[in-house]
Design an enzyme around this catalytic site. Structure first.
Site, PDB file in Angstrom:
ATOM      1  N   ASN A  75       0.840  -1.205   0.000  1.00 51.71           N
ATOM      2  CA  ASN A  75       0.000   0.000   0.000  1.00 51.71           C
ATOM      3  C   ASN A  75       0.860   1.234   0.000  1.00 51.71           C
ATOM      4  O   ASN A  75       1.984   1.224   0.518  1.00 51.71           O
ATOM      5  CB  ASN A  75      -0.951   0.002   1.200  1.00 51.71           C
ATOM      6  N   CYS A 137       6.068   3.506   8.833  1.00 43.46           N
ATOM      7  CA  CYS A 137       5.603   3.632   7.455  1.00 43.46           C
ATOM      8  C   CYS A 137       6.785   3.851   6.517  1.00 43.46           C
ATOM      9  O   CYS A 137       7.519   4.822   6.663  1.00 43.46           O
ATOM     10  CB  CYS A 137       4.629   4.798   7.325  1.00 43.46           C
ATOM     11  N   ASN A 202       5.936  -3.513  11.262  1.00 44.66           N
ATOM     12  CA  ASN A 202       5.248  -2.639  10.321  1.00 44.66           C
ATOM     13  C   ASN A 202       5.518  -3.207   8.922  1.00 44.66           C
ATOM     14  O   ASN A 202       6.156  -4.248   8.776  1.00 44.66           O
ATOM     15  CB  ASN A 202       5.779  -1.208  10.464  1.00 44.66           C
ATOM     16  N   CYS A 345       1.747 -42.744  -2.627  1.00 40.84           N
ATOM     17  CA  CYS A 345       2.394 -42.043  -3.751  1.00 40.84           C
ATOM     18  C   CYS A 345       1.498 -42.081  -4.990  1.00 40.84           C
ATOM     19  O   CYS A 345       0.970 -43.138  -5.349  1.00 40.84           O
ATOM     20  CB  CYS A 345       3.738 -42.706  -4.056  1.00 40.84           C
ATOM     21  N   CYS A 355      14.821 -33.304  -6.428  1.00 44.25           N
ATOM     22  CA  CYS A 355      16.043 -33.806  -5.812  1.00 44.25           C
ATOM     23  C   CYS A 355      17.140 -33.969  -6.867  1.00 44.25           C
ATOM     24  O   CYS A 355      18.292 -33.607  -6.658  1.00 44.25           O
ATOM     25  CB  CYS A 355      15.764 -35.140  -5.113  1.00 44.25           C
ATOM     26  N   CYS A 382      20.694 -39.343   0.709  1.00 44.59           N
ATOM     27  CA  CYS A 382      19.711 -38.422   1.296  1.00 44.59           C
ATOM     28  C   CYS A 382      20.332 -37.700   2.480  1.00 44.59           C
ATOM     29  O   CYS A 382      20.843 -38.344   3.409  1.00 44.59           O
ATOM     30  CB  CYS A 382      18.464 -39.198   1.741  1.00 44.59           C
ATOM     31  N   CYS A 388      11.825 -32.794  -0.680  1.00 46.43           N
ATOM     32  CA  CYS A 388      10.842 -33.702  -1.287  1.00 46.43           C
ATOM     33  C   CYS A 388       9.541 -33.717  -0.484  1.00 46.43           C
ATOM     34  O   CYS A 388       8.450 -33.689  -1.052  1.00 46.43           O
ATOM     35  CB  CYS A 388      11.407 -35.108  -1.422  1.00 46.43           C
TER      36      CYS A 388
END
Lengths: 423, 448
Positions: A75, A137, A202, A345, A355, A382, A388
Site C-alpha cells: 500500500n 511507514c 510494520n 504415492c 532432488c 539423502c 521432497c
C-alpha cells in the site's frame, strides 16, 4: 472452552485479536463493525497533526500466487486523512459504546518534542487505553521525516518513546519497522525509552509488481508508481523471526510484544504466541475477507488450546522460545531420511526431479514393465533436507524419519571438523 | 421418412446457426478464470504419465504451466508443435482413456478428478487460432523435393504440414470437395461446431509450401504410378473408404444407410432440419461412429433411437463416457443382440434380432429372437480399406503393411492413419502417423 483473555502492557482484552492501525480502523463505522464481529481491540489508524494528509488515488497492489490467491498487499496510503478532531470525537464515542473493547491511538509527528507531546496528550484525552508510536511507514511519511525515517534510527526511537512516556500516563507501544538490519537495536531502543510494549512488524518496503504495459510499478498512479509497504501472509516469516529475536535475546526479552505480520488465522496466532507474543494485530486478512474472519480465529485457537490442554494463553505463551536457537547450537549428529509411502504415492515425480536437479540425486525413478512408476529414496545420498516432503502434493506421503544413531548431541563449535573449534 | 421439426424457421437462420440449433458444444469451453483454476489443478508432473498416454506425446505439463503463467500462445505452440491438429484432438479425443485416465490425480486415495486436459488444450489452441497471430511455425529452407500426399484427412494433413515445415513442397490430392477427412465429414456435429474442421485446415495450410487438389480420387483421377513419376515421395492417408455390410437380405431397402454417410449428411447440411431422416431409428454397431450417429439422430428429434450391439458394453469400441452420453441423450442401448433379418417392402420397417451370449469366449446365438420396428437403419459395423490402385502394395488384415519407418512395401511410398494398422482408429493416432511418416520421409529423401 479455553480462556482467551489476555493482558498486554497492563491492558486487559477479551481476546488477543486486535485490528492493526490501517484502513480497517480509520473511522467510527469500521471500528464498530469490527467490535460487533468480535474483535477484542483496535489500533486506530495513525493520527497526525492537522492539517490532515491528502492521499492519492490507486493505493494498493497485490502479489498473487498462480491461482490468483493474494499472498501479500502493498500500500502507498498515508496516515488518517481526516481532521484530528473528527477522529478524536469518534474514538470517544466508540469508547463509550464499547467499554469492554480496547482502543489504542496510533500517532506520528515530526521530530519535535512538543509536536509529539501535544499530540499524545490530545489522543490520550480521548480515552484511549494506550498510544502506539508509528515509527514504521516506509513510504510517503518517511519523506517528511516521519514513520520509518524515525524507526530506522535507534536513538530517535528511544527519544520519541521517551517523549510520549513523559507526556501521558497510559501504556506506550512502540511500533517497529522491519526495514532495518537488526531488529534488536530498535527493540532495545524502545525499551530504553520506556516503552511498555513493542508492536511489530510494520510493513516491509517493497515494489510489489511492475505493470508491463504501463512500464511502471504498481499501484500505478497516473503512469508512475512508488515503493510501498508490503503486508499479508508473505511477510509472516519475517515477523516471526523478529518477534522470536526480541523474545529470546537478553537485551530485549521480557518486553511485551504485540505481534503483527501476516496473521490470517488461529494457527498463525498460536505460532506468534508460542514465540512470546502477548497480543496480536491483524490487518491484511481482514481486508481480504472482512471482519468475520475473527470468528474462526477465536474458535480455532480455542479448539487448539483445548486439544493441547492449555487453559489460558499464558499456558503456552513462549513455549517455542527455548527451542529457537542459533545455528551453532543445533545438533550436528541429528540425521533424518526421507521415506516415501509407496501406497500413498501418486507417481507425479515431483520429488524425483526436485532432488535430481536441485539437491542430492537421492530419489531413484524407475518404470516397471507394467508402466508403474516408482520413486525410492537412496538413503546413502539423502541428507534429510526436507525438500521432497515439502513439495510432495500428497500430505504425509513423504515422512522425514529420524535415524537412530545413538550419537550424542554435538554442536558445530564442538565438532571435530570445525577448524576453529577447540582441540 | 419425414423432415424434422422447426422447418418453419428455415428461412430465418442459415448455415452453422442452424446446426447449432440442434447441436451444442459437448463440453463447454473454459473461460479465462476456469482455465486458470483448472491449470492450477495440474501438478506439473515430471516425465508425466499424461504425456506418455498421448499418441502425439504433447508435453502436457509444460503447456498447462504456460496457461498458468498467462503464456497462452506459448501453450498453443507447445501443443501444436507435436500435434498440428491439437484443436480437433482437444474436441474429439477420448481423453477419458488417454491423457486424463493417466492423470496422477486418479491415483489419490480420494480419487481426485483428473485435470481437464482436453478442455485446457482447447482453451490454448482456440486462443491462438482466434487471434490474428501469424502461423506459429516456419518452414526450413526449400529442399527442392516434392511430396505427394493422398488424402486430406488428419493423417495426410499432418504429414503435409510437417513435410512442408521440413522444407519440402507438398501437393495434397483429395477425393472430396473439402479437406479434413473425418474431421470434416465423419465426427459428430456437437464435437466440431462452428466449422472448426475447415478453420483448422486453413490454419494448417498457413505455413505455406502446400497446395490441395480437390476432386482427385486415387484409382479414378490419379494413379500411384503417375504420382511416383511426378513426385519424390508419396504418402497414402486415404483412411477406410469402404463400409462393412450386415450380410443380410434387404440391405438395399430405402432407409438402410451407412452411419458414416448419415453423419456426413448432417455435417454437410446447412440446416439439419431439412434432412430426410427416420422417426424411429435403429443403429447397429458399438463403436464411436455408432454413438455419434445415434446421439445426433436423437438430437435431431427422432422419436426413438435404439442402438443394438451384438456383444456387451465392455466389448464396445466406444468409451464408457460415450456410452453414458448416448444413454443420457435418450438412446436405448440393446446389448447381446445380433441382427438376423431385415423386414420391409421398399422401405425398412423392422429388424429381427437374435440374443447372444459368450460361450467359452465365443459369441453364440441363444435362439431367442425379437423384433425392433424402425423406419431407418444405420449401419456402423466398421469401415474397411477400399483398394483402388493399391494392388502393388502389401496388405494384411485389411490394412496397408508398413515398416517401423511408415514405409509401405514399395520404397518411397509411405502411409499412415486408419489405412494402416497402427492402433486405435483415432484422429490423434492419425496425426501422429502423419507427423512420424513425414519425419521418416525426410530422412529417406536425404539418401534417395
Amino acid at each position: 472452552m479455553a480462556d482467551l483473555t489476555c493482558n498486554i502492557a497492563g491492558i486487559d482484552s477479551i481476546n488477543p485479536f486486535w485490528l492493526a492501525s490501517a484502513p480497517p480502523t480509520d473511522k467510527y463505522i469500521n471500528v464498530v463493525r469490527a467490535f460487533k464481529a468480535g474483535w477484542g481491540g483496535v489500533v486506530w489508524k495513525t493520527l497526525g497533526e492537522d492539517p490532515p494528509v491528502i492521499n492519492v488515488s490507486s493505493r494498493y497492489g497485490a502479489h498473487y500466487n498462480d491461482s490468483r490467491s493474494i499472498q501479500g498487499i502493498n500500500n502507498i496510503e498515508l496516515i488518517s486523512d481526516r481532521p484530528l478532531e473528527v477522529n478524536l470525537r469518534e474514538i470517544e464515542q466508540v469508547r463509550r459504546e464499547w467499554p469492554d473493547r480496547v482502543i489504542i491511538g496510533s500517532m506520528m509527528a515530526t521530530v519535535d518534542e512538543s509536536a509529539w507531546k501535544d499530540l499524545a496528550i490530545k489522543i490520550a484525552n480521548s480515552g484511549v487505553h494506550g498510544i502506539e508510536l508509528n515509527l514504521g511507514c516506509p513510504h510517503g511519511m518517511c519523506e517528511r521525516d516521519m514513520g520509518s525515517a524515525i524507526g530506522q534510527v535507534p536513538e530517535m526511537i528511544e527519544q520519541t518513546t521517551r517523549w510520549v512516556r513523559e507526556a501521558v500516563d497510559i501504556p506506550v507501544f512502540t511500533k517497529l519497522t522491519p526495514n532495518i538490519t537488526d531488529i534488536l537495536w530498535s527493540a532495545a531502543a524502545a525499551r530504553a525509552g520506556g516503552a511498555h510494549a513493542v508492536s511489530l512488524i510494520n510493513t516491509v518496503n517493497s515494489v510489489i509488481s511492475v505493470d508491463l504495459d504501463a512500464m511502471a510499478p504498481t499501484p500505478v498512479v497516473d503512469g508512475k508508481g512508488s515503493h510501498g509497504g508490503y503486508c499479508g501472509s508473505a511477510v509472516k516469516p519475517i515477523a516471526l523471526h523478529m518477534v522470536a529475536e526480541i523474545a529470546r535475546s537478553a537485551e530485549t526479552q521480557g518486553i511485551d510484544i504485540s505481534a503483527i505480520g501476516g496473521i490470517g488465522n488461529w494457527r498463525d496466532a498460536a505460532e506468534f504466541i508460542s514465540l512470546g507474543a502477548n497480543g496480536l494485530q491483524v490487518c491484511t486478512a481482514a481486508m481480504l475477507y472482512g471482519f468475520r474472519i475473527v470468528d474462526d480465529m477465536i474458535a480455532g485457537l480455542s479448539a487448539f488450546m483445548d486439544s493441547k490442554g492449555y487453559r489460558t494463553l499464558d499456558d503456552f505463551r513462549g513455549l517455542a522460545i527455548k527451542n529457537t536457537v542459533n545455528w551453532n547450537e543445533l545438533n550436528m549428529n541429528f540425521d533424518s531420511k526421507a521415506v516415501i509411502d509407496q501406497d500413498a504415492c501418486i507417481e507425479c515425480g515431483r520429488c524425483h526431479i526436485a532432488c535430481e536437479d536441485t539437491s542430492h540425486q537421492a530419489i531413484a525413478f524407475k518404470v516397471a514393465r507394467d508402466g508403474k512408476r516408482s520413486f525410492t529414496v537412496i538413503d546413502e545420498d539423502c541428507v534429510g533436507c526436507n525438500l521432497c516432503a515439502l513439495i510432495c502434493p500428497v500430505p504425509d506421503c513423504i515422512e522425514m524419519r529420524p535415524v537412530k544413531n545413538d550419537l550424542p548431541y554435538l554442536t558445530w563449535p564442538e565438532h571435530p571438523k570445525n577448524p576453529l573449534g577447540e582441540i | 421418412m419425414t423432415q424434422h421439426a422447426n422447418k418453419e424457421n428455415n428461412n430465418i437462420v442459415s448455415g452453422h446457426k442452424c446446426v447449432s440449433r440442434f447441436f451444442e458444444d459437448l463440453h463447454k469451453p473454459l473461460n479465462d478464470l476456469a482455465a486458470i483454476k483448472e491449470a492450477d489443478h495440474c501438478l506439473y508432473c515430471y516425465d508425466a504419465p499424461c504425456s506418455q498416454a498421448c499418441p502425439t506425446s504433447i508435453d502436457i505439463p509444460t503447456f498447462i504451466h504456460q496457461i498458468r503463467t498467462g503464456n497462452i500462445t506459448g501453450a498453443a505452440h507447445t501443443i501444436l508443435s507435436e500435434n498440428i491438429m491439437g484443436g480437433t484432438c482437444a474436441r474429439v479425443c477420448p481423453t477419458e482413456v488417454l491423457c486424463e485416465e493417466a492423470c496422477v490425480h486418479n491415483k489419490r486415495d480420494n480419487g481426485d478428478d483428473p485435470v481437464k486436459i482436453g478442455l485446457l488444450q482447447r482453451y490454448a489452441t482456440d486462443h491462438l487460432m482466434l487471434s490474428n497471430a501469424p502461423h506459429p511455425f516456419t518452414r526450413a529452407t526449400e529442399s527442392g523435393r516434392h511430396i505427394a500426399v493422398i488424402g486430406a484427412g488428419p493423417a495426410g494433413l499432418s504429414c503435409a504440414h510437417r513435410a512442408a515445415m521440413l522444407g519440402h513442397k507438398v501437393t495434397i490430392y483429395e477425393a472430396k470437395a473439402k479437406a479434413g477427412g473425418l474431421n470434416e465429414y465423419g465426427l459428430a456435429a456437437y464435437k466440431m461446431l462452428d466449422d472448426f474442421a475447415a478453420r483448422e485446415v486453413a490454419f494448417l495450410l498457413g505455413i505455406g509450401g502446400m497446395d490441395v487438389q480437390y476432386g482427385k480420387r486415387l484409382g479414378r483421377d490419379i494413379s500411384l504410378d503417375k504420382l511416383r513419376k511426378d513426385h519424390d515421395a508419396l504418402f497414402i492417408g486415404i483412411g477406410l473408404g469402404g463400409t462393412n455390410d450386415l450380410g443380410l437380405e434387404g440391405e438395399d431397402m430405402t432407409g438402410v444407410v451407412n452411419a458414416i454417410d448419415f453423419i456426413e449428411s448432417i455435417r454437410q447440411s446447412d440446416d439439419p432440419a431439412t434432412l430426410e431422416t427416420g422417426q424411429n431409428i435403429l443403429v447397429i454397431g458399438g463403436g464411436n461412429t455408432a454413438i455419434d450417429a445415434a446421439v445426433q439422430a436423437k438430437k435431431l428429434g427422432a422419436n426413438s433411437v435404439t442402438l443394438a450391439y451384438r456383444r456387451g458394453a465392455e466389448q464396445m469400441g466406444a468409451t464408457g463416457y460415450e456410452i453414458d452420453l448416448a444413454r443420457k441423450s435418450g438412446v436405448v442401448i440393446q446389448l447381446w443382440s445380433k441382427p438376423v433379418a431385415l423386414h420391409g417392402g421398399d422401405t425398412i420397417t423392422s429388424v429381427t434380432f437374435e440374443q447372444t451370449r459368450l460361450e467359452g469366449g465365443k459369441l453364440v446365438g441363444t435362439g431367442e429372437k425379437y423384433d425392433i420396428a424402425c423406419d431407418m437403419l444405420l449401419k456402423a459395423i466398421g469401415q474397411k480399406l477400399k483398394e483402388p490402385d493399391l494392388a502393388d502394395l502389401a496388405i494384411k488384415g485389411g490394412k496397408l503393411v508398413i515398416s517401423s519407418q511408415y514405409e509401405t512395401s514399395i520404397s518411397g511410398i509411405f502411409a499412415g492413419g486408419d489405412c494402416i494398422g497402427s492402433g486405435q482408429d483415432l484422429t490423434v493416432q492419425a496425426v501422429e502417423d502423419g507427423k512420424q511418416a513425414a519425419i521418416a520421409m525426410d530422412g529417406w529423401l536425404k539418401t534417395n
